[in-house]
Write an enzyme that holds these catalytic residues in place. Structure first.
Site, PDB file in Angstrom:
ATOM      1  N   GLN A 111       0.769  -1.190  -0.089  1.00 41.57           N
ATOM      2  CA  GLN A 111       0.217  -0.117  -0.054  1.00 41.57           C
ATOM      3  C   GLN A 111       0.803   1.199   0.085  1.00 41.57           C
ATOM      4  O   GLN A 111       0.374   2.334  -0.593  1.00 41.57           O
ATOM      5  CB  GLN A 111      -0.884  -0.172   1.163  1.00 41.57           C
ATOM      6  N   LYS A 114       1.677   1.895  -3.603  1.00 35.18           N
ATOM      7  CA  LYS A 114       0.691   2.205  -4.191  1.00 35.18           C
ATOM      8  C   LYS A 114      -0.049   3.494  -4.199  1.00 35.18           C
ATOM      9  O   LYS A 114      -0.385   4.464  -5.034  1.00 35.18           O
ATOM     10  CB  LYS A 114      -0.659   1.305  -4.054  1.00 35.18           C
ATOM     11  N   LYS A 126      -2.932  -0.997   6.745  1.00 37.60           N
ATOM     12  CA  LYS A 126      -3.903  -2.017   6.312  1.00 37.60           C
ATOM     13  C   LYS A 126      -4.182  -2.692   7.524  1.00 37.60           C
ATOM     14  O   LYS A 126      -3.606  -2.614   8.726  1.00 37.60           O
ATOM     15  CB  LYS A 126      -3.210  -3.347   5.437  1.00 37.60           C
ATOM     16  N   GLY A 165     -12.645  -0.450   2.484  1.00 44.98           N
ATOM     17  CA  GLY A 165     -13.038  -1.710   2.664  1.00 44.98           C
ATOM     18  C   GLY A 165     -12.078  -2.282   1.853  1.00 44.98           C
ATOM     19  O   GLY A 165     -10.978  -2.063   1.511  1.00 44.98           O
ATOM     20  N   ASP A 166     -12.060  -3.851   2.047  1.00 43.50           N
ATOM     21  CA  ASP A 166     -11.328  -4.691   1.083  1.00 43.50           C
ATOM     22  C   ASP A 166     -12.232  -6.128   1.025  1.00 43.50           C
ATOM     23  O   ASP A 166     -13.389  -6.039   1.457  1.00 43.50           O
ATOM     24  CB  ASP A 166     -10.085  -4.979   1.961  1.00 43.50           C
ATOM     25  N   ASN A 240     -16.101  -6.983  -5.441  1.00 48.07           N
ATOM     26  CA  ASN A 240     -16.310  -5.613  -5.987  1.00 48.07           C
ATOM     27  C   ASN A 240     -15.421  -5.203  -6.994  1.00 48.07           C
ATOM     28  O   ASN A 240     -15.995  -4.540  -8.005  1.00 48.07           O
ATOM     29  CB  ASN A 240     -16.000  -4.531  -4.691  1.00 48.07           C
ATOM     30  N   SER A 380     -10.619   6.875  -2.989  1.00 47.81           N
ATOM     31  CA  SER A 380     -10.810   6.934  -1.361  1.00 47.81           C
ATOM     32  C   SER A 380     -10.102   8.316  -1.099  1.00 47.81           C
ATOM     33  O   SER A 380     -10.800   9.065  -0.094  1.00 47.81           O
ATOM     34  CB  SER A 380     -10.059   5.860  -0.650  1.00 47.81           C
TER      35      SER A 380
HETATM   36  P1  NDP Z   1     -14.627  -8.966  -2.276  1.00 44.11           P
HETATM   37  O1  NDP Z   1     -14.673  -9.619  -1.071  1.00 44.11           O
HETATM   38  O2  NDP Z   1     -15.544  -7.949  -2.805  1.00 44.11           O
HETATM   39  O3  NDP Z   1     -14.644 -10.092  -3.577  1.00 44.11           O
HETATM   40  C1  NDP Z   1     -13.602 -11.138  -3.441  1.00 44.11           C
HETATM   41  C2  NDP Z   1     -13.776 -12.134  -4.581  1.00 44.11           C
HETATM   42  O4  NDP Z   1     -12.771 -12.830  -4.449  1.00 44.11           O
HETATM   43  C3  NDP Z   1     -15.077 -13.013  -4.232  1.00 44.11           C
HETATM   44  O5  NDP Z   1     -15.446 -13.154  -5.370  1.00 44.11           O
HETATM   45  C4  NDP Z   1     -14.417 -14.124  -3.438  1.00 44.11           C
HETATM   46  O6  NDP Z   1     -15.037 -15.485  -3.431  1.00 44.11           O
HETATM   47  C5  NDP Z   1     -13.017 -14.224  -4.122  1.00 44.11           C
HETATM   48  N1  NDP Z   1     -12.156 -14.866  -2.932  1.00 44.11           N
HETATM   49  C6  NDP Z   1     -11.765 -14.308  -1.892  1.00 44.11           C
HETATM   50  N2  NDP Z   1     -10.845 -15.114  -1.389  1.00 44.11           N
HETATM   51  C7  NDP Z   1     -10.705 -16.108  -2.153  1.00 44.11           C
HETATM   52  C8  NDP Z   1      -9.737 -17.210  -2.092  1.00 44.11           C
HETATM   53  N3  NDP Z   1      -8.883 -17.677  -1.001  1.00 44.11           N
HETATM   54  N4  NDP Z   1      -9.697 -18.038  -3.262  1.00 44.11           N
HETATM   55  C9  NDP Z   1     -10.452 -17.763  -4.408  1.00 44.11           C
HETATM   56  N5  NDP Z   1     -11.607 -16.673  -4.321  1.00 44.11           N
HETATM   57  C10 NDP Z   1     -11.565 -15.969  -3.372  1.00 44.11           C
HETATM   58  O7  NDP Z   1     -13.157  -8.261  -2.484  1.00 44.11           O
HETATM   59  P2  NDP Z   1     -12.719  -7.060  -3.491  1.00 44.11           P
HETATM   60  O8  NDP Z   1     -13.031  -7.408  -4.909  1.00 44.11           O
HETATM   61  O9  NDP Z   1     -12.782  -5.898  -2.791  1.00 44.11           O
HETATM   62  O10 NDP Z   1     -11.021  -7.343  -3.580  1.00 44.11           O
HETATM   63  C11 NDP Z   1     -10.564  -8.303  -4.456  1.00 44.11           C
HETATM   64  C12 NDP Z   1      -9.177  -8.318  -4.415  1.00 44.11           C
HETATM   65  O11 NDP Z   1      -8.792  -6.843  -4.877  1.00 44.11           O
HETATM   66  C13 NDP Z   1      -8.323  -8.282  -3.024  1.00 44.11           C
HETATM   67  O12 NDP Z   1      -7.107  -8.811  -3.420  1.00 44.11           O
HETATM   68  C14 NDP Z   1      -8.342  -6.889  -2.495  1.00 44.11           C
HETATM   69  O13 NDP Z   1      -7.196  -6.574  -1.814  1.00 44.11           O
HETATM   70  C15 NDP Z   1      -7.837  -6.116  -3.779  1.00 44.11           C
HETATM   71  N6  NDP Z   1      -8.289  -4.779  -3.907  1.00 44.11           N
HETATM   72  C16 NDP Z   1      -9.525  -4.374  -3.497  1.00 44.11           C
HETATM   73  C17 NDP Z   1      -9.911  -2.978  -3.719  1.00 44.11           C
HETATM   74  C18 NDP Z   1     -11.147  -2.511  -3.362  1.00 44.11           C
HETATM   75  O14 NDP Z   1     -11.604  -1.060  -3.502  1.00 44.11           O
HETATM   76  N7  NDP Z   1     -12.092  -2.934  -3.269  1.00 44.11           N
HETATM   77  C19 NDP Z   1      -8.994  -1.990  -4.116  1.00 44.11           C
HETATM   78  C20 NDP Z   1      -7.550  -2.545  -4.355  1.00 44.11           C
HETATM   79  C21 NDP Z   1      -7.234  -3.919  -4.288  1.00 44.11           C
HETATM   80  P3  NDP Z   1     -16.370 -15.561  -2.430  1.00 44.11           P
HETATM   81  O15 NDP Z   1     -17.500 -14.876  -2.685  1.00 44.11           O
HETATM   82  O16 NDP Z   1     -16.694 -16.894  -2.476  1.00 44.11           O
HETATM   83  O17 NDP Z   1     -15.767 -15.102  -1.166  1.00 44.11           O
END
Ligand code: NDP
Length: 448
Positions: A111, A114, A126, A165-166, A240, A380
């Site tokens: 982070q 980034k 974080k 969020g994350d 997301n 953000s």
């Molecule tokens: P969400 O919780 O909204 O979605 C995560 C997705 O990934 C879900 O579909 C989830 O499946 C799947 N997932 C999570 N863990 C695993 C795993 N161990 N194996 C396989 N699939 C998995 O999170 P985000 O979309 O917010 O975040 C996704 C990634 O992007 C993360 O690495 C996060 O750190 C990164 N990120 C997010 C940002 C944001 O603004 N949201 C900003 C920058 C980076 P299921 O529904 O089954 O749990």
């Protein structure tokens, strides 16, 4: 032994039980070698690498809450305040059973660079917990979030540390946490981002990471003489980042044929139906089997029983948007054999180091997450600006700023790579561009 190798050895020794943190530091240090070698004496005297790999402070705390059966449950909460050289600590809160201090440290470390790349005044941090939101009632989620914030609120604030969020932390969780912060601290301030629109959230924040990923990818392709329109894309994840990456990719004329969650993946040769995906994931919070059940063209693949994933599909572009280390060397070989042109990370560190190197060695354009997914944190920071001036900008205004930021991030990474003779290596370029600004600020602020 060079200064970089010396500190890497030290980091490995001091953090032996934190493989993800070691992986992140190794990746960053490898690409920083030319910069560090050019300034070795000064950086060594100032212990820049030792300082940048040691969080300013970190908190670990008990999070007790009561479930719907009256049973008391206990989770562990974390907040790592990694580096505040260029602004207040900023970084999300991850709620997932896999969370431990090493994962939070790897995310906090990434982070720093980034946030620096966004060109906005935000430091790196974080947080998270091993709490699993899956299958919990709204009341249980609220009980957890209130307890988590009861402790966390002692260490954060609009000008000190601003979480977001994350994985597992969306608008619902942010709302419960914000309410609790306000109640205990008596302050109505922009202490969290990703808030709802009715209480200080920013338009376009929900879409920002996914949209930003596509703005970056589009610019990277364009500058290499390739058009995004008409390309076939594989996305992993259905959260997301994935949802809005799919939406923007389609708006820009590409066809996204896959998405996934932790139990299975979808192949939809007609193109993913984003409205249906949002209904299944955002509204019903259901599994992808429901998507397949509602759409004729979609095939559902169960990960556990088939042992396959979405990277087996022949595509031009791959966008890993789920979680860390979800794309390994075997996946990379399959994608390259199938003619992939570009891979851009939506998630944080979804590609293993080995797989990243394989892509680069095989001429695949590779966008590292700390650059390509920076749109979320950038927006953000725009939410923080709006909160500070007590104004709200229109969707178009925020989206236009986001586009400019992502295009600039690409060009800054591209330029930094060229400056050190590594043209086309956007991993190195992003690390260098992010690092130089932070180090400059650290040196100016003396030994702290
Ligand atoms: P969400 O919780 O909204 O979605 C995560 C997705 O990934 C879900 O579909 C989830 O499946 C799947 N997932 C999570 N863990 C695993 C795993 N161990 N194996 C396989 N699939 C998995 O999170 P985000 O979309 O917010 O975040 C996704 C990634 O992007 C993360 O690495 C996060 O750190 C990164 N990120 C997010 C940002 C944001 O603004 N949201 C900003 C920058 C980076 P299921 O529904 O089954 O749990």
């Amino acid at each position: 032994m060079s200064y970089v190798d010396e500190v890497l050895e030290l980091v490995k020794k001091k953090n032996a039980s934190e493989p993800e943190f070691i992986q992140a530091v190794t990746e960053v240090f490898e690409s920083l070698k030319p910069v560090i070698e050019a300034n070795e004496e000064k950086y060594k005297r100032e212990a820049i690498l030792e300082r940048i790999t040691e969080p300013e402070r970190q908190f670990k705390f008990r999070v007790p809450w009561v479930d719907d059966k009256g049973q008391v449950r206990v989770n562990t909460g974390y907040r790592v305040q990694f580096n505040s050289a260029i602004g207040p600590f900023k970084g999300g809160i991850r709620l997932h059973p896999s969370v431990n201090i090493g994962i939070i440290k790897f995310l906090g470390f990434e982070q720093i660079f980034k946030n620096s790349l966004t060109s906005l005044p935000i430091g790196g941090g974080k947080g998270g917990s091993d709490f699993d939101p899956k299958g919990k009632s709204d009341r249980e989620i609220m009980a957890f979030c209130q307890s988590f914030m009861t402790e966390l609120c002692k260490y954060i604030g609009a000008d000190t540390d601003v979480p977001a969020g994350d994985i597992g932390t969306g608008a619902r969780e942010i709302g419960f946490m914000f309410g609790q912060y306000k109640r205990i601290r008596g302050l109505y301030e922009g202490v969290l981002t990703g808030k709802g629109l009715s209480y200080g959230g920013s338009l376009a924040r929900t879409e920002a990471t996914g949209y930003g990923l596509l703005y970056f990818t589009n610019e990277m392709l364009k500058s290499n003489g390739i058009e995004l329109a008409g390309k076939t894309v594989a996305v992993s994840g259905a959260g997301n980042v994935a949802i809005y990456a799919i939406q923007k990719a389609q708006q820009l004329g590409a066809k996204v044929v896959t998405c996934s969650d932790s139990t299975g993946w979808i192949y939809d040769p007609e193109g993913i139906d984003v409205a249906l995906l949002r209904e299944v994931k955002e509204v019903k919070r259901a599994r992808l089997t429901e998507y397949a059940a509602a759409r004729k063209s979609a095939q559902y693949h169960d990960k556990a029983s088939e042992g396959t994933n979405q990277w087996t599909i022949k595509v031009d572009i791959a966008l890993p948007c789920a979680t860390q280390n979800e794309l390994n060397i075997d996946d990379a070989k399959t994608l390259v054999a199938n003619g992939v042109i570009a891979v851009a990370e939506g998630a944080n560190m979804p590609t293993t180091i080995e797989a990243t190197k394989y892509f680069q060695a095989n001429g695949v354009l590779f966008a590292p997450g700390k650059a390509s997914n920076a749109g979320g944190v950038a927006t953000s920071a725009l939410e923080m600006s709006q909160n500070s001036e007590r104004l709200s900008w229109s969707f178009e205004e925020v989206d236009a700023k986001l586009q400019t930021i992502m295009v600039n991030i690409f060009h800054n990474a591209d330029k930094a790579a060229k400056k050190y003779g590594m043209e086309g290596n956007y991993v190195a370029g992003a690390n260098i561009a992010g690092f130089e600004k932070v180090v400059d600020a650290m040196l100016a602020q003396g030994v702290c």
